[in-house]
Enzyme design. Structure first.
Site: not given
Ligand code: GLA
Length: 379
Positions: A33, A35, A123, A128, A160, A172, A221
């Site tokens: 996570e 990373t 969630a 996205s 993004e 993602d 973030y």
């Protein structure tokens, strides 16, 4: 909505049958996570929740998109002047990817698009990214553009970063594009090398949505990302991928305590991700279990991205599965979901334990999804 109903809705909306109908999955990250933007390792799987896009061409250089899940709201924009839309936030994912696609592969024209999805939003399951990759797949299929999955993922990330305003990494979009059915994917975010790895047939991927709506996600973030970059620059490396724990200890006095802990999470998380991926391959679930448990503690204490209800879920689930499975928060953090690798015969117990305890303790109601790993949009 099944494919037939979706096709009918397209016909009603645009008075023509769709020429392409594509799908891109959301994802769950098993371990690794924050990373990805540190050029490290991640180990996600594409899941059986996703976004569907149906499309036909238009000959006027205009994109018209209808969002089924937003009361059929429509958004229209010209291909030669794509601006941020302050009114319809969802449309910026379309505008952003179409804009960067136009810069990379300009050889396409207008389109009518219909979109629907079932990835729970906000969630931590990449609704996205799945939206972006689905739009890229639809337009590239419609116009037969030479777009491959890695390039699509990079364009989604660019949209993004530069258009939507989140400094996300590549995980993602890449898993949504390149995931494989029944497998998790070990991704080296520096070289973008991919290794597909079968998930054990003895276990299920169970996702527990805490339903704590993620607040301040983008700002927190982006702040984590800045802190990681700060530590890398103090360490004299281009990214934390290149740093060791020993180097970190040696430079500890030069950085703030918070920045030190952020870096410690990333360096240890990279090691845990490699350990867990190898252990899963070897069928060594106890080691996977330990790596996931340590990952959660590190996210909670060092990276500070978990919230109390999520910590509680991890605690009660790990009491059930012990070393026979693994559990941790998944995704960007500040709410969202927990991922658990649960022995098939314990799935019902996990569900019950969540149902009996979670609401009483937190006042939130959890949703539990037993997932399968699915095929990416470009795989
Ligand atoms: C979000 C980002 C990803 C990744 C995760 C945390 O999902 O979009 O790039 O950084 O958070 O692992």
């Amino acid at each position: 909505m099944d494919n037939q109903a979706f096709t009918e809705q397209f016909e009603q909306t645009y008075s023509a049958a769709p020429k392409v109908l594509v799908h891109a999955p959301g994802r769950v990250n098993i371990i690794g996570e924050h990373t990805d933007y540190n050029e490290g390792f991640v180990f996600p799987a594409a899941i059986n929740f996703g976004t569907w896009v149906a499309a036909t061409k238009r000959d006027d250089n205009t994109i018209l998109v209808t969002a089924v899940d937003y009361d059929n709201q429509q958004n229209q924009f010209p291909l030669d002047d794509i601006q941020f839309d302050n009114e319809q936030g969802w449309a910026n994912y379309v505008r952003g990817v179409v804009k960067v696609l136009k810069e990379a592969l300009p050889d396409f024209g207008g389109a009518n698009l219909l979109v629907t999805g079932n990835v729970p939003q906000g969630a931590g399951l990449s609704s996205s990214a799945s939206f972006e990759v689905a739009i890229l797949k639809a337009i590239s299929a419609l116009y037969e553009l030479p777009l491959d999955g890695v390039q699509a993922a990079l364009l989604g990330q660019k949209a993004e970063n530069t258009f939507v305003g989140c400094s996300c990494g590549i995980m993602d979009q890449l898993i949504s594009a390149m995931g494989n059915e029944g497998k998790a994917m070990l991704l080296d975010c520096q070289s973008l090398a991919i290794e597909h790895s079968p998930l054990p047939s003895t276990h299920q991927i169970v996702i527990i949505n805490s339903n704590v709506k993620r607040g301040l996600v983008d700002s927190e973030y982006n702040l984590r990302r800045e802190q990681c970059e700060e530590s890398a620059s103090i360490l004299g490396v281009s990214s934390l991928r290149g740093a060791t724990l020993e180097q970190l200890e040696n430079t500890k006095s030069e950085m703030s305590e918070v920045v030190y802990r952020r870096a410690r999470h990333i360096i240890t998380e990279n090691a845990r991700t490699l350990t867990a991926a190898q252990a899963l391959k070897d069928g060594d679930i106890a080691t996977v279990s330990q790596a996931m448990a340590e990952s959660h503690v590190s996210m909670r204490d060092d990276f500070e991205i978990t919230v109390k209800p999520i910590d509680f879920l991890v605690e009660i689930i790990s009491e059930v599965i012990g070393e026979t499975g693994g559990v941790r928060m998944t995704g960007g953090g500040f709410g969202g979901c927990v991922v658990a690798l649960v022995p098939t015969d314990q799935v019902d117990v996990v569900k019950q334990v969540v149902e009996y305890n979670y609401f009483d303790e937190t006042g939130y109601k959890a949703d539990v999804y037993v997932c399968t790993a699915t095929q990416g949009a470009f795989a």
